[in-house]
Write an enzyme that holds these catalytic residues in place. Structure first.
Site, mmCIF file in Angstrom:
data_model
loop_
_atom_site.group_PDB
_atom_site.id
_atom_site.type_symbol
_atom_site.label_atom_id
_atom_site.label_comp_id
_atom_site.label_asym_id
_atom_site.label_seq_id
_atom_site.Cartn_x
_atom_site.Cartn_y
_atom_site.Cartn_z
ATOM 1 N N GLY A 1 0.820 -1.216 0.000
ATOM 2 C CA GLY A 1 0.000 0.000 0.000
ATOM 3 C C GLY A 1 0.847 1.255 0.000
ATOM 4 O O GLY A 1 1.827 1.358 0.733
ATOM 5 N N SER A 2 0.442 2.216 -0.846
ATOM 6 C CA SER A 2 1.188 3.493 -0.934
ATOM 7 C C SER A 2 0.385 4.648 -0.360
ATOM 8 O O SER A 2 0.589 5.799 -0.718
ATOM 9 C CB SER A 2 1.552 3.779 -2.392
ATOM 10 O OG SER A 2 0.371 3.887 -3.174
ATOM 11 N N GLY B 1 -0.545 5.026 5.541
ATOM 12 C CA GLY B 1 0.110 4.052 6.408
ATOM 13 C C GLY B 1 1.369 3.490 5.770
ATOM 14 O O GLY B 1 2.441 3.480 6.390
ATOM 15 N N VAL C 1 -1.559 -7.152 -4.823
ATOM 16 C CA VAL C 1 -1.278 -8.329 -3.995
ATOM 17 C C VAL C 1 -2.531 -9.199 -3.933
ATOM 18 O O VAL C 1 -3.610 -8.726 -3.566
ATOM 19 C CB VAL C 1 -0.816 -7.922 -2.582
ATOM 20 C CG1 VAL C 1 -0.670 -9.154 -1.696
ATOM 21 C CG2 VAL C 1 0.503 -7.158 -2.659
ATOM 22 N N ASP D 1 -6.788 1.958 7.671
ATOM 23 C CA ASP D 1 -8.233 1.808 7.464
ATOM 24 C C ASP D 1 -8.714 0.363 7.338
ATOM 25 O O ASP D 1 -9.901 0.097 7.477
ATOM 26 C CB ASP D 1 -8.655 2.548 6.177
ATOM 27 C CG ASP D 1 -8.790 4.040 6.405
ATOM 28 O OD1 ASP D 1 -8.354 4.532 7.469
ATOM 29 O OD2 ASP D 1 -9.319 4.724 5.503
ATOM 30 N N GLU E 1 -18.268 18.117 3.193
ATOM 31 C CA GLU E 1 -17.363 18.848 2.300
ATOM 32 C C GLU E 1 -17.842 18.827 0.846
ATOM 33 O O GLU E 1 -17.850 19.856 0.176
ATOM 34 C CB GLU E 1 -15.952 18.262 2.430
ATOM 35 C CG GLU E 1 -15.341 18.618 3.777
ATOM 36 C CD GLU E 1 -13.995 17.973 4.064
ATOM 37 O OE1 GLU E 1 -13.266 18.503 4.919
ATOM 38 O OE2 GLU E 1 -13.664 16.937 3.467
HETATM 39 C C1 FAD Z 1 -12.908 11.316 0.604
HETATM 40 C C2 FAD Z 1 -12.097 11.085 1.842
HETATM 41 C C3 FAD Z 1 -11.846 12.135 2.712
HETATM 42 C C4 FAD Z 1 -11.068 11.930 3.849
HETATM 43 N N1 FAD Z 1 -10.805 12.993 4.676
HETATM 44 C C5 FAD Z 1 -9.995 12.814 5.744
HETATM 45 C C6 FAD Z 1 -9.630 13.921 6.572
HETATM 46 O O1 FAD Z 1 -10.077 15.048 6.355
HETATM 47 N N2 FAD Z 1 -8.793 13.701 7.610
HETATM 48 C C7 FAD Z 1 -8.274 12.453 7.867
HETATM 49 O O2 FAD Z 1 -7.480 12.299 8.789
HETATM 50 N N3 FAD Z 1 -8.599 11.382 7.111
HETATM 51 C C8 FAD Z 1 -9.444 11.545 6.061
HETATM 52 N N4 FAD Z 1 -9.784 10.468 5.278
HETATM 53 C C9 FAD Z 1 -9.317 9.125 5.675
HETATM 54 C C10 FAD Z 1 -7.875 8.871 5.262
HETATM 55 O O3 FAD Z 1 -7.667 9.205 3.909
HETATM 56 C C11 FAD Z 1 -7.563 7.415 5.540
HETATM 57 O O4 FAD Z 1 -7.736 7.186 6.912
HETATM 58 C C12 FAD Z 1 -6.159 7.032 5.132
HETATM 59 O O5 FAD Z 1 -5.978 7.198 3.739
HETATM 60 C C13 FAD Z 1 -5.867 5.582 5.519
HETATM 61 O O6 FAD Z 1 -4.583 5.247 5.116
HETATM 62 P P1 FAD Z 1 -4.240 3.737 4.723
HETATM 63 O O7 FAD Z 1 -2.780 3.714 4.479
HETATM 64 O O8 FAD Z 1 -4.831 2.828 5.710
HETATM 65 O O9 FAD Z 1 -5.045 3.483 3.372
HETATM 66 P P2 FAD Z 1 -5.024 4.256 1.992
HETATM 67 O O10 FAD Z 1 -4.479 5.621 2.144
HETATM 68 O O11 FAD Z 1 -6.393 4.107 1.442
HETATM 69 O O12 FAD Z 1 -4.009 3.431 1.097
HETATM 70 C C14 FAD Z 1 -4.284 2.112 0.687
HETATM 71 C C15 FAD Z 1 -3.248 1.694 -0.332
HETATM 72 O O13 FAD Z 1 -3.307 0.299 -0.521
HETATM 73 C C16 FAD Z 1 -3.257 0.011 -1.897
HETATM 74 N N5 FAD Z 1 -3.884 -1.305 -2.084
HETATM 75 C C17 FAD Z 1 -5.145 -1.678 -1.806
HETATM 76 N N6 FAD Z 1 -5.321 -2.977 -2.076
HETATM 77 C C18 FAD Z 1 -4.128 -3.443 -2.536
HETATM 78 C C19 FAD Z 1 -3.660 -4.712 -2.977
HETATM 79 N N7 FAD Z 1 -4.446 -5.805 -2.979
HETATM 80 N N8 FAD Z 1 -2.381 -4.806 -3.410
HETATM 81 C C20 FAD Z 1 -1.558 -3.726 -3.397
HETATM 82 N N9 FAD Z 1 -1.956 -2.501 -2.971
HETATM 83 C C21 FAD Z 1 -3.218 -2.375 -2.540
HETATM 84 C C22 FAD Z 1 -3.955 1.176 -2.548
HETATM 85 O O14 FAD Z 1 -3.599 1.277 -3.909
HETATM 86 C C23 FAD Z 1 -3.421 2.328 -1.703
HETATM 87 O O15 FAD Z 1 -2.159 2.723 -2.169
HETATM 88 C C24 FAD Z 1 -10.555 10.645 4.132
HETATM 89 C C25 FAD Z 1 -10.829 9.577 3.257
HETATM 90 C C26 FAD Z 1 -11.591 9.800 2.127
HETATM 91 C C27 FAD Z 1 -11.860 8.646 1.192
#
Ligand code: FAD
Length: 441
Positions: free
Chosen positions: A10-11, A14, A78, A297, A167
């Site tokens: 994941g990019s 996190g 993945v 998430d 928003e």
């Molecule tokens: C519209 C919107 C508004 C938001 N506003 C806020 C805000 O104002 N403040 C705040 O704190 N948070 C906000 N969030 C929440 C925040 O963006 C998330 O909590 C955060 O992105 C979580 O990070 P993460 O690394 O868990 O997942 P993500 O940032 O979603 O990254 C997941 C990564 O995993 C990759 N991936 C998925 N499945 C696979 C696979 N099978 N193989 C390889 N790669 C894979 C994806 O390509 C992506 O790169 C918002 C979210 C959204 C959708």
């Protein structure tokens, strides 16, 4: 088969913070992501409404990590994990590949949840990916071009009164009040709870509602969408059922973990919650495995919110245990630095630590500063400042210039961008194919 010390999946917030933290101790790391960019999801609604250009919130992850010599970036989806053998399988344009690891950090994020109505995915717009935002922007442009008596084209229903719903509803309203000024728009914001921004509550929720209603948005609380058919959305609430003619339903009401959570759960014996999120251990490990961590998430721990600071702090915590800066098995505790949401131009709400609550212009300035700070890349920050100045001080929407220009060539920009992305991003194309297969099977 290749192997490395740590594989990060994941990019997003996190994965990026974990990879950067591991690089501090020069731990050989391979980051695999289905998408080629690091996406700043909190600003997707601004891409959808033309405030920002897509690339301003989505720098290529390989570029973001180019200065980190010990981190290798791979684009791939993945699809499988052999936890016993410590092997990850992923799909690329060149075919199926495998990589061995000593430690694994999974940060695959979340997808939209539809409370059992998965068919609504095809009838609504969501805001989870760059493609989603670009698709919605092109659709909004089409709605503006529709005849003025086409009620469904000029009526917008946003489902979910959390930060994203508030928003996007605020910006759709503002789009018509300040940019497409000669086109009518009716905007509904539907929330199942008793107030908007339920996690904020009190004065901040009341402020958001007051400002949105003053701008002309019809806020329906204690209300649920019960049917979406053709151009008609059925909303049920305390005062009965109402039918709204609309071709635009923006869904921001629920989340569920991405399919990879199920793969990890099966491979490690980890339990999941109703949304499919991994019920991880306090030290962020998964099931009975001390060598597999899951963060962000796609996980559930102590009710921490699905927000970027949680994912980033968890990424650093897992990395610190792996690089020996934190004792293995140390429980993760989230340091809450507050939350914020924009209501509309010059109005935001901020819920900061020590009971500090800001509203209005001061809240908006705070929001602006924090988002600039966290936006990745100097060039993107400069570009965002210019776009914000044009949109909020002036009345331009740079994103719609592009859509308009693309439309003169008949084909929608969304389709063009999706095709380009699919061509350039084997991981994303593989992801799309796999998700299609899953929805068919
Ligand atoms: C519209 C919107 C508004 C938001 N506003 C806020 C805000 O104002 N403040 C705040 O704190 N948070 C906000 N969030 C929440 C925040 O963006 C998330 O909590 C955060 O992105 C979580 O990070 P993460 O690394 O868990 O997942 P993500 O940032 O979603 O990254 C997941 C990564 O995993 C990759 N991936 C998925 N499945 C696979 C696979 N099978 N193989 C390889 N790669 C894979 C994806 O390509 C992506 O790169 C918002 C979210 C959204 C959708």
């Amino acid at each position: 088969m290749r192997s490395t010390d740590v594989v990060v999946i994941g990019s997003g917030f996190g994965g990026l913070s974990a990879a950067k933290q591991l690089a501090k101790s020069k731990v050989p790391t391979t980051l695999i992501s289905a998408t080629p960019e690091h996406l700043f999801q909190p600003l997707l609604y601004q891409v959808a409404t033309g405030v920002l250009d897509a690339e301003e919130i989505a720098p290529p992850i390989a570029e973001v990590l180019s200065g980190y010599d010990t981190v290798d970036v791979v684009e791939g989806y993945v699809s499988a994990l052999d936890a016993q053998a410590q092997v990850v399988t992923y799909e690329t344009a060149a075919g199926t590949e495998q990589i061995g690891y000593k430690k694994l950090i999974v940060a695959a994020g979340a997808a939209q949840g539809y409370f059992g109505h998965d068919d609504w995915a095809d009838r609504t717009f969501s805001l989870k990916s760059l493609d989603d935002a670009v698709t919605l922007r092109a659709h909004l442009y089409d709605c503006v071009q529709a005849p003025l008596n086409d009620e469904a084209a000029h009526t917008f229903v946003v489902v979910g009164g959390g930060a994203t719903g508030v928003e996007i509803a605020g910006q759709i309203r503002e789009l018509h009040d300040r940019f497409f000024t000669d086109v009518p728009a009716t905007v509904y914001l539907v929330e199942g709870a008793g107030d908007l921004l339920p996690v904020y509550g009190g004065r901040l929720s009341a402020f958001a509602r007051e400002k949105l209603e003053a701008s002309g948005i019809e806020v329906l609380t204690n209300a649920f969408v019960t049917e979406i058919g053709g151009d008609v959305v059925t909303v049920s609430g305390a005062d009965g059922e109402r039918q709204i003619r609309s071709r635009t339903v923006v869904w921001s009401a629920g989340v569920q973990a991405t399919p990879l959570a199920g793969v990890i759960a099966e491979a490690t014996g980890c339990e999941t919650d109703r949304a499919g999120r991994l019920l991880i251990n306090p030290d962020l490990t998964v099931g009975g495995r001390a060598d597999v961590f899951a963060i962000g998430d796609m996980t559930s721990l102590r009710g921490y919110p699905g927000q970027s600071p949680v994912a980033m702090q968890q990424g650093r915590h897992a990395a610190d245990m792996i690089r020996g800066k934190t004792v293995t098995g140390t429980a993760f505790h989230y340091l809450d630095k507050g939350s914020m949401a924009v209501v509309n131009r010059h109005n935001a709400v901020v819920d900061a630590p020590l009971g500090i609550k800001l509203t209005g212009f001061l809240g908006w300035l705070t929001w602006l500063g924090v988002h600039l700070f966290y936006l990745v890349g100097f060039r993107n920050r400069v570009a965002a400042v210019v776009s914000w100045f044009r949109s909020f001080a002036g009345s331009k929407r740079p994103g719609f210039d592009e859509v308009g220009a693309a439309r003169t060539g008949a084909e929608t920009e969304a389709v063009e961008v999706r095709d380009t992305i699919a061509d350039q991003a084997p991981g994303r194309a593989a992801a799309a194919t796999r998700e299609q297969e899953q929805s068919v099977s």
